[in-house]
Design an enzyme around this catalytic site. Structure first.
Site, PDB file in Angstrom:
ATOM      1  N   GLY A 126       0.755  -4.964   0.876  1.00  0.00           N
ATOM      2  CA  GLY A 126      -0.312  -5.092   0.004  1.00  0.00           C
ATOM      3  C   GLY A 126       0.065  -5.736  -1.399  1.00  0.00           C
ATOM      4  N   ALA A 156       0.833  -1.198   0.001  1.00  0.00           N
ATOM      5  CA  ALA A 156       0.058   0.134   0.091  1.00  0.00           C
ATOM      6  C   ALA A 156       0.947   1.280   0.065  1.00  0.00           C
ATOM      7  CB  ALA A 156      -0.965   0.103   1.189  1.00  0.00           C
ATOM      8  N   GLU A 201       4.488  -4.998   7.382  1.00  0.00           N
ATOM      9  CA  GLU A 201       3.873  -3.930   7.921  1.00  0.00           C
ATOM     10  C   GLU A 201       4.031  -3.640   9.342  1.00  0.00           C
ATOM     11  OE1 GLU A 201       2.340  -6.471   6.067  1.00  0.00           O
ATOM     12  OE2 GLU A 201       1.072  -5.608   4.674  1.00  0.00           O
ATOM     13  N   GLU A 206      -0.299  -9.315  -0.811  1.00  0.00           N
ATOM     14  CA  GLU A 206      -2.046  -9.513  -0.675  1.00  0.00           C
ATOM     15  C   GLU A 206      -2.615  -9.283  -1.767  1.00  0.00           C
ATOM     16  OE1 GLU A 206      -1.918  -6.360   2.326  1.00  0.00           O
ATOM     17  OE2 GLU A 206      -2.572  -7.642   3.804  1.00  0.00           O
TER      18      GLU A 206
END
Ligand code: CAA
Length: 259
Positions: A109, A66, A132, A112
């Protein structure tokens, strides 16, 4: 062909190929990038000439997560009100099969996103990780869930809790996260080749098969088996089942109605 800010989009035979294209930020998944990805995916899902989709990045990065710069100042109540990252789940709801072709970093992300796809192929230099925790947060788009399903608790815990233990391509394949590994320059072509194999089959059957496999993550074994058997029964209501079995007996290639 539409022009996107963060994506390159093309078709190869019956395959939609999406290349994440935000090189200066190693394909960090900012909100606009994900909105574009959702738009493209929805278009490919509707387009009857497309049978499967491949998502890839660059040789250096599939996606580095992200966008940290975009989210660093957000706060709890805004995240809650906007359901931050909620719109990411659309990729996992695609009806057509999606293959992630991962070269380089698939972190946070990025890992993911790859796991939201149905099949992951990796280039030899791929790196999968969930860093993270090092940013003072935790995975927010499936890193604690899909990763655990894919590689088991001990490995998932170690990746998520240390934030620094990444899986390279070979380890990822051994752990079951990735189905095949290729030299980086062959990766996308191999993913497209597999996607084209999938696209030659009856499309409703492909989608039913995908739905049934995905139920394995949601249902008890008995319910999953029943779901599968009922779908299997229903395939006998189609032209393509008749044609597929007739072609086998006649030793020829089937001509599916819904390709
Ligand atoms: N968000 C925003 N920008 C990012 C980014 C990210 N996730 N990852 C890399 N970038 C930017 C860098 O800030 C840098 O920009 P500048 O040139 O403006 O400084 C540029 O991309 C190149 O990155 P690096 O200079 O760091 O490249 P490197 O080769 O030295 O390192 C890397 C590569 C190890 C991948 C490193 O960039 C890195 O650690 N990135 C962050 C990885 C990460 O923590 N991801 C998780 C994000 S949180 C998340 O994803 C939450 C969730 O579950 C949804």
């Amino acid at each position: 062909q539409e022009v996107y800010q963060y994506l390159l989009v093309e078709t190869r035979d019956k395959v939609g190929l999406v290349t994440l294209n935000r090189p200066k930020a190693l394909n960090a998944l900012c909100s606009d990038l994900f909105s574009e990805l959702n738009t493209v995916m929805a278009k490919f899902d509707e387009d009857q000439s497309i049978g499967a989709v491949v998502i890839t990045g660059s040789e250096k990065a599939f996606a580095a997560g992200a966008d940290i710069k975009e989210m660093r100042d957000s706060n709890y109540i805004d995240n809650y009100k906007t359901n931050f990252l909620g719109h990411w789940t659309q990729i996992s709801k695609a009806r057509k099969p999606v293959i992630a072709a991962v070269n380089g970093f698939a972190l946070g992300g990025g890992c993911e996103l790859a796991m939201m796809c149905d099949i992951i192929y990796a280039g030899t230099k791929a790196k999968f990780g969930q860093p993270e925790i090092k940013l003072g947060t935790i995975p927010g788009a499936g890193g604690t869930q899909r990763l655990t399903h894919a590689i088991g608790k001990s490995k998932a815990m170690e990746m998520v809790l240390t934030g620094s233990w990444n899986l390279n391509a070979e380890e990822a394949e051994k752990a079951g996260l990735v189905s095949k590994v290729f030299p980086p320059e062959q990766l996308v072509d191999e993913a497209v080749k597999t996607a084209n194999v999938i696209a030659q089959h009856s499309q409703p059957m492909v989608q039913m098969a995908k739905e049934a496999v995905n139920q394995a993550y949601e249902l008890s074994l008995a319910s999953g088996l029943l779901y599968e058997r009922r779908l299997f029964h229903s395939t006998f209501g189609t032209h393509d089942q008749r044609e597929g079995m007739k072609a086998f007996v006649e030793k020829r290639t089937p001509k599916f109605e819904h390709k």
